[in-house]
Design a protein around this motif. Sequence first.
Motif: not given
Length: 241
Positions: A90-108, A127-128, A155-156, A199-204
Motif C-alpha cells: 500500500r506504500e507503493t506510489a508508482n508501481l510500474r506494470v507495463l513498459e512500452v517502447t516504439d520509434v517515430e520517424y521524423i522527416i525534415e 515509457g511505463f 497511467v502512462l 506519447h499520443t500514440a501510447f495513450l490513444s
Amino acid sequence: MAEMKAVQKNGKIKKVGRYSKILYGLFILAFVLLLLALGIAVKTSKSAYTESKNAAHDRVYAGFYDKAFNYAERSNHVSNRISISLGNVRETANLRVLEVTDVEYIIENEDDNDDGISAWLEVPGKGFFSVDLQTSEFLIDEERREVIVRINEPVLSDFTIDYHNVNKLDFSNSGGNDSISVGEDIARKQCREAYSELHTAFLSDPKYLDSAKRSAENIITNLIKQLNPDIPDLNVIIEYM
C-alpha cells in the motif's frame, strides 16, 4: 406275638413312607432353589453383558466425539489465526506494470525550413504504465481468505526519448550556413515532435491500456500471494474505480 410284629412292621413302613416324602420335598425344594439360582445367574450375566456393551458403546462414541471435536477445534483455531499481510504494497506510489517502447520517424526536408537542411531521424521512445497503490483501496476478508483491491486505471508515466539511440538516417545542407548549430536546432525540434507523436500514440491506442490493466492485475495478485505463502487458497480480486 404275631400282632406285635405286624404293628412293628407297619410302623416301619409308615416311617419309611414319611421319610420318602420328606426327601422328595427336599429334592423339590433344592430343584426350585437351583432354578432360582440359575435365573439369577442368567439375569446377572445379561446385566453384566448389557453394562459392558453400553460401556464399550460409550467409549467408542466418546472417542469419535473427541476426535471430531479436536478436528473442528483445530480447524477453527487455524482459521481464526489466519492473518493476511499486505507488507508495504500500500506504500507503493508508482508501481510500474507495463513498459512500452516504439520509434517515430521524423522527416525534415529542405523545403520545410529556410536553411535548406534535410534531416531524417529515427527517434526511439520509452515509457511505463503505472498504478498508484497509495490511492488504492484494500478490503481484507480473513474469514473468506479474500482481498479486494480497488485501483485506478494505469497511467502512462516516466515517458522519455532515448536520445542516445536516435538514429540519423539522412542529413544534408544546401543553404551554405552553419550546418552544425542549425542542424542541432532542427534535431531538437524533431525529437520534440517525436515525443508528442509517441506519447499520443501510447495513450490513444487501447491495446496499451488493456495490456497494462492485465499486467497490473497479475502483478498485484502475485505480490499479495507472495506475502502470504501460508494461505495457498487466498483469493485476490482486482477492481477498477
